[in-house]
Motif scaffolding. Structure first.
Motif, PDB file in Angstrom:
ATOM      1  N   CYS A  53       0.840  -1.203   0.000  1.00 37.97           N
ATOM      2  CA  CYS A  53       0.000   0.000   0.000  1.00 37.97           C
ATOM      3  C   CYS A  53       0.875   1.251   0.000  1.00 37.97           C
ATOM      4  O   CYS A  53       0.645   2.192  -0.767  1.00 37.97           O
ATOM      5  CB  CYS A  53      -0.910  -0.027   1.227  1.00 37.97           C
ATOM      6  N   ARG A  78      -5.339   4.651   4.023  1.00 42.38           N
ATOM      7  CA  ARG A  78      -5.262   3.342   3.367  1.00 42.38           C
ATOM      8  C   ARG A  78      -5.026   2.241   4.398  1.00 42.38           C
ATOM      9  O   ARG A  78      -5.571   1.134   4.289  1.00 42.38           O
ATOM     10  CB  ARG A  78      -4.131   3.331   2.338  1.00 42.38           C
ATOM     11  N   GLU A  89      -8.190   1.402   6.212  1.00 43.76           N
ATOM     12  CA  GLU A  89      -9.032   0.530   5.392  1.00 43.76           C
ATOM     13  C   GLU A  89      -8.549  -0.917   5.459  1.00 43.76           C
ATOM     14  O   GLU A  89      -9.362  -1.847   5.511  1.00 43.76           O
ATOM     15  CB  GLU A  89      -9.039   1.018   3.947  1.00 43.76           C
ATOM     16  N   LEU A 138     -13.114  -1.618   5.936  1.00 45.51           N
ATOM     17  CA  LEU A 138     -14.077  -0.658   5.401  1.00 45.51           C
ATOM     18  C   LEU A 138     -13.430   0.128   4.265  1.00 45.51           C
ATOM     19  O   LEU A 138     -12.307   0.608   4.395  1.00 45.51           O
ATOM     20  CB  LEU A 138     -14.533   0.311   6.486  1.00 45.51           C
ATOM     21  N   GLU A 139     -14.139   0.262   3.146  1.00 42.18           N
ATOM     22  CA  GLU A 139     -13.651   1.054   2.034  1.00 42.18           C
ATOM     23  C   GLU A 139     -14.341   2.419   2.068  1.00 42.18           C
ATOM     24  O   GLU A 139     -15.562   2.507   1.966  1.00 42.18           O
ATOM     25  CB  GLU A 139     -13.941   0.331   0.712  1.00 42.18           C
ATOM     26  N   HIS A 196     -13.633   5.377   0.109  1.00 44.36           N
ATOM     27  CA  HIS A 196     -13.910   5.958  -1.205  1.00 44.36           C
ATOM     28  C   HIS A 196     -14.147   7.470  -1.147  1.00 44.36           C
ATOM     29  O   HIS A 196     -14.914   8.015  -1.944  1.00 44.36           O
ATOM     30  CB  HIS A 196     -15.147   5.311  -1.843  1.00 44.36           C
ATOM     31  N   ASP A 238     -11.406  10.151   0.055  1.00 44.31           N
ATOM     32  CA  ASP A 238     -10.217  10.631   0.750  1.00 44.31           C
ATOM     33  C   ASP A 238     -10.315  12.082   1.201  1.00 44.31           C
ATOM     34  O   ASP A 238     -10.098  12.400   2.377  1.00 44.31           O
ATOM     35  CB  ASP A 238      -8.982  10.474  -0.148  1.00 44.31           C
ATOM     36  N   GLY A 271     -20.146   1.998   5.274  1.00 49.33           N
ATOM     37  CA  GLY A 271     -19.215   0.888   5.124  1.00 49.33           C
ATOM     38  C   GLY A 271     -19.583  -0.301   5.984  1.00 49.33           C
ATOM     39  O   GLY A 271     -19.478  -1.458   5.559  1.00 49.33           O
ATOM     40  N   THR A 293     -10.949  -8.963   9.504  1.00 49.70           N
ATOM     41  CA  THR A 293     -10.864  -7.509   9.639  1.00 49.70           C
ATOM     42  C   THR A 293     -11.461  -7.071  10.974  1.00 49.70           C
ATOM     43  O   THR A 293     -12.192  -7.814  11.633  1.00 49.70           O
ATOM     44  CB  THR A 293     -11.623  -6.807   8.504  1.00 49.70           C
TER      45      THR A 293
END
Length: 402
Positions: free
Chosen positions: A140, A168, A171, A176-177, A179, A181, A221, A230
């Motif tokens: 990442c 990042r 996440e 959880l994304e 989307h 920033d 999310g 996760t």
């Protein structure tokens, strides 16, 4: 309880009167509004350590503690010095406590709730979990650094590097994304502004708006299926088993994105600023290891101050602290105390020592090493610290030539 500091409505005469009374009592005044403090807070803290190490600030209506021994002692004593501000008798209360009074954040809780909620996330930040995370984290980081541009390009590392990497990583560990920033970064910035002891009622309103927007983003999310392994999955499992409430699981994620992304972002910005200002052949630029990262963390102290409330009357550094008094522990000053005779307090201490300390070190080492390996000629062009910062040491921009 007050809904934030109302200092902007009290006027210049009130401010001058507070400072004059402080000078009469202690021989100096703590004025975080001054530009000189914003440019070089360490010089102000050095004066306080020497002349008034447990200093009553009339501006902030609390005690400012700057010597290592006193700071370390208060951090360890969670019985006398509570994290919850509910029992304070101070006139001015941190705006942050008004954001979600029924669901206080982890750093504003005391045992037994603090112990239980901290246990819910401890495994996520343990050595084995981080060992498994490391390869994905490094990939990442590499993607972010490689996207900065080409050698010689002029780049602001705050939005392109220091801010992006912690998001990042959040996440990765949460599942959880986001989307979003730019929006998430703005919300985190505004909410964290509510932690500042110089915050105003306007700041508190901004923080509340941002807090609600950030919560809605996380809820979106969390509505998606959780991926095994996760933090989202772990917390959902604990809610189903009755070990956590739904509100507690949500608040833990909120705490981690606020505490984990902004503090690491501030550290990366300042560390990159310092390293890029060194000559190309400087040893610190040649090898970024755990020792260098620990030294940078100690010098920078991303969290400059933490607050406690005295539960009973007590003495600190020869000064009498009344029950209900708020105490600001200046970690940044304690770490620089020439008389320091113990480990650094960058991540706090006692039962409230930062649960994500290992992850923060891993992020710092990976991000700084990748930046210097990819752009060995990177050099600082200009840097601008954020104004009105006391709790955190933040940067508006750190511009470099790659």
């Amino acid at each position: 309880m007050s809904s934030g500091y109302a200092t902007e409505n009290r006027g210049l005469a009130w401010l001058r009167r507070c400072l004059a009374e402080e000078r009469k009592e202690a021989g100096l005044a703590f004025n975080p509004f001054r530009d000189a403090f914003q440019r070089a807070p360490e010089e102000v803290y050095a004066q306080l350590r020497e002349r008034s190490p447990v200093h009553y600030s009339r501006l902030l209506d609390c005690w400012v503690v700057t010597r290592y021994d006193d700071v370390a002692r208060v951090l360890r004593d969670h019985i006398v010095f509570r994290s919850s501000p509910d029992a304070t008798t101070q006139d001015l209360v941190d705006p942050y406590v008004t954001l979600d009074p029924g669901r206080p954040s982890l750093f504003m809780l005391d045992p037994p709730d603090h112990t239980r909620l901290r246990g819910a996330v401890r495994e996520t930040f343990g050595p084995e979990a981080l060992r498994r995370l490391a390869p994905r984290l490094e990939e990442c980081v590499r993607q972010v650094v490689c996207s900065l541009g080409w050698a010689g390009d002029r780049v602001d590392l705050v939005p392109r590097f220091a801010t992006v990497i912690p998001l990042r990583v959040f996440e990765l560990i949460s599942g959880l994304e986001l989307h979003a920033d730019d929006r998430v970064t703005g919300w985190v910035r505004d909410v964290v502004g509510g932690l500042e002891p110089m915050a105003t009622a306007h700041t508190a309103d901004q923080a509340l708006t941002a807090y609600r927007a950030l919560g809605a983003c996380l809820d979106e999310g969390r509505a998606r299926p959780a991926r095994a392994g996760t933090l989202h999955w772990t917390l959902a499992r604990d809610v189903e088993a009755g070990r956590l409430s739904e509100a507690e699981a949500r608040q833990l994620l909120m705490f981690l994105i606020l505490a984990g992304t902004r503090t690491v972002s501030d550290f990366l910005a300042d560390a990159a600023r310092r390293l890029s200002a060194l000559p190309p052949g400087a040893p610190a630029r040649q090898r970024v290891d755990d020792t260098l990262v620990d030294d940078l963390i100690t010098r920078i102290s991303p969290v400059q101050i933490v607050a406690r409330t005295a539960a009973v009357p007590t003495d600190v550094g020869g000064r009498r602290i009344a029950a209900g008094d708020r105490v600001l522990l200046v970690l940044a000053s304690a770490n620089r105390d020439p008389g320091r005779a113990g480990p650094d307090v960058s991540f706090g201490g006692g039962i409230h020592r930062c649960v994500g300390a290992r992850l923060a070190r891993l992020e710092g080492r990976s991000a700084l090493a990748c930046l210097l390996e990819t752009f060995p000629g990177v050099r600082l062009a200009e840097a601008m610290p954020s104004r009105r910062c006391v709790t955190l040491r933040s940067w508006d921009r750190v511009i470099v030539h790659l």
